[in-house]
Design a protein around this motif. Sequence first.
Motif, PDB file in Angstrom:
ATOM      1  N   MET A 165      35.922  10.702  41.904  1.00  0.00           N
ATOM      2  CA  MET A 165      36.678  11.436  40.853  1.00  0.00           C
ATOM      3  C   MET A 165      35.905  12.065  39.606  1.00  0.00           C
ATOM      4  SD  MET A 165      39.873  12.320  40.260  1.00  0.00           S
ATOM      5  CE  MET A 165      40.820  11.170  41.344  1.00  0.00           C
ATOM      6  N   GLN A 166      34.969  11.518  39.207  1.00  0.00           N
ATOM      7  CA  GLN A 166      34.127  11.984  38.081  1.00  0.00           C
ATOM      8  C   GLN A 166      33.490  13.094  38.650  1.00  0.00           C
ATOM      9  OE1 GLN A 166      31.872   8.439  37.008  1.00  0.00           O
ATOM     10  NE2 GLN A 166      33.718   7.762  35.668  1.00  0.00           N
ATOM     11  N   ALA A 167      32.793  13.061  39.946  1.00  0.00           N
ATOM     12  CA  ALA A 167      31.904  13.981  40.493  1.00  0.00           C
ATOM     13  C   ALA A 167      32.677  15.379  40.713  1.00  0.00           C
ATOM     14  CB  ALA A 167      31.304  13.734  41.646  1.00  0.00           C
ATOM     15  N   LEU A 177      28.251  17.969  48.894  1.00  0.00           N
ATOM     16  CA  LEU A 177      27.625  17.938  47.551  1.00  0.00           C
ATOM     17  C   LEU A 177      27.890  19.050  46.742  1.00  0.00           C
ATOM     18  CD1 LEU A 177      24.474  16.715  48.976  1.00  0.00           C
ATOM     19  CD2 LEU A 177      25.790  15.343  47.664  1.00  0.00           C
ATOM     20  N   SER A 178      28.691  20.408  47.098  1.00  0.00           N
ATOM     21  CA  SER A 178      28.900  21.375  46.211  1.00  0.00           C
ATOM     22  C   SER A 178      30.396  20.787  45.540  1.00  0.00           C
ATOM     23  CB  SER A 178      29.048  22.547  46.887  1.00  0.00           C
ATOM     24  OG  SER A 178      30.145  22.637  47.954  1.00  0.00           O
ATOM     25  N   HIS A 179      30.936  20.129  46.292  1.00  0.00           N
ATOM     26  CA  HIS A 179      32.304  19.649  45.980  1.00  0.00           C
ATOM     27  C   HIS A 179      32.411  18.327  44.957  1.00  0.00           C
ATOM     28  CE1 HIS A 179      36.851  18.305  46.188  1.00  0.00           C
ATOM     29  NE2 HIS A 179      36.794  19.546  46.291  1.00  0.00           N
ATOM     30  N   TYR A 180      31.272  17.441  45.557  1.00  0.00           N
ATOM     31  CA  TYR A 180      31.166  16.312  44.787  1.00  0.00           C
ATOM     32  C   TYR A 180      29.680  16.022  44.322  1.00  0.00           C
ATOM     33  CZ  TYR A 180      35.641  15.014  46.807  1.00  0.00           C
ATOM     34  OH  TYR A 180      37.133  15.117  47.066  1.00  0.00           O
ATOM     35  N   PRO A 181      28.993  17.014  43.512  1.00  0.00           N
ATOM     36  CA  PRO A 181      27.736  16.736  43.065  1.00  0.00           C
ATOM     37  C   PRO A 181      27.365  15.473  42.580  1.00  0.00           C
ATOM     38  CG  PRO A 181      28.874  17.945  41.572  1.00  0.00           C
ATOM     39  CD  PRO A 181      29.983  17.721  42.646  1.00  0.00           C
ATOM     40  N   ILE A 182      26.041  15.061  42.948  1.00  0.00           N
ATOM     41  CA  ILE A 182      25.414  13.822  42.284  1.00  0.00           C
ATOM     42  C   ILE A 182      24.875  14.411  40.967  1.00  0.00           C
ATOM     43  CG2 ILE A 182      23.845  12.323  42.693  1.00  0.00           C
ATOM     44  CD1 ILE A 182      24.251  12.371  45.542  1.00  0.00           C
TER      45      ILE A 182
END
Length: 384
Positions: free
Chosen positions: A218-220, A371-376
């Motif tokens: 959710m934060q990412a 990772l483009s949707h939920y980046p670290i």
Amino acid sequence: MSQKRSIFEDVSGDTPKEAPKAAVGVIDGGTKGARRGIRAWLIVLFALVVAMIVVGGLTRLTDSGLSITEWRPVTGAVPPMSEADWQSEFDKYKQIDQWQIENQWMTLADFKTIYWWEWGHRQLGRVIGLVWAVGFLGFAAARQIPTGWTGRLLLIGALGGVQGAVGWWMVASGVTSGEGVTTVASYRLATHLGLAFIILGFIGWYILMLGRTERDLMQARRGKEAKLFGLSTGLLHMSFVQILLGALVAGIDAGRSYTDWPLMGGQVIPPDPMMLEPAWRNFFENPGLVQFVHRVWGYLLVIFAVVVWRRARGSAHTATRFAFNAAVAAIAVQIAVGIATVVYAAPVHIAIVHQGVAILVWALILRARFLSHYPIATSVRDAA
């Protein structure tokens, strides 16, 4: 005589009330359940589906797919147990066009070889179904499925069931007698392979999601790189179309029709690209045109992959940049293997590597998209 009450006591009733329990939100609810266990189970399913695609490719490359002429989802799990059983299966195979036109030279020993390939392919499908059913029912019975995940896990099982039916629909197109058909319909083969990659994509996405907590996701998501996500979605779709086109090439052995590169028969466009009537048949049954379309789409895919990669270089997140680097590197390897497959007329060992690298490309594009949707998040120190 009434007793004294505390000023903090609820005065709406004679007895103190218990404080209501806080409602569990979606984020907190998502932390419940055996997330690690379900992820491990999905990883096993992912590996099995990869094996299924590879074995399916070998079954096609060895022309073994029509050796079992019946669809018996339950009793078909038991192979022939005696010479009489083997002879019975061989006699059934002798009734179809593939044997009558191409394989009359076969002995029973030769038939056993192709039979085991097809039996193993179907058996692996049964194992996948069993692993899914045992895992899902086990986690459901133990009430360990996280909030919001029941439908997702059911979707995988439903798609697996559809895939079994599509598999027989494909085989049935080649189990003919007196029609002159010796292979399965190429468009049915493409449907079968395409659905396998869709299932693999869902499982892979869920594995990536379960690798992080709901709160972290959710934060990412607040840092989602929308433009890059859209481009990577387009790249995923383009690669999927290329996989379908590759299945059409494989279905009619079009990879062996023209073995020069970059030209085809010494020309940019192969001779007689529209020789079949009606015209639409050429896009499925004309080896020259089918291979030409596969090549051209591959060139477009490479160009678009470079565009996406250049955009990804500007990402602020190290993991995202690395993921796109890996995806583009895999595409480069696939180009080289694809050219080798054509030049050497699609021998089994190169053709199966070509299919295997396609799986790798699909998985790496999927991960880059994730990772483009939920980046670290990258710290200032890591960025430096």
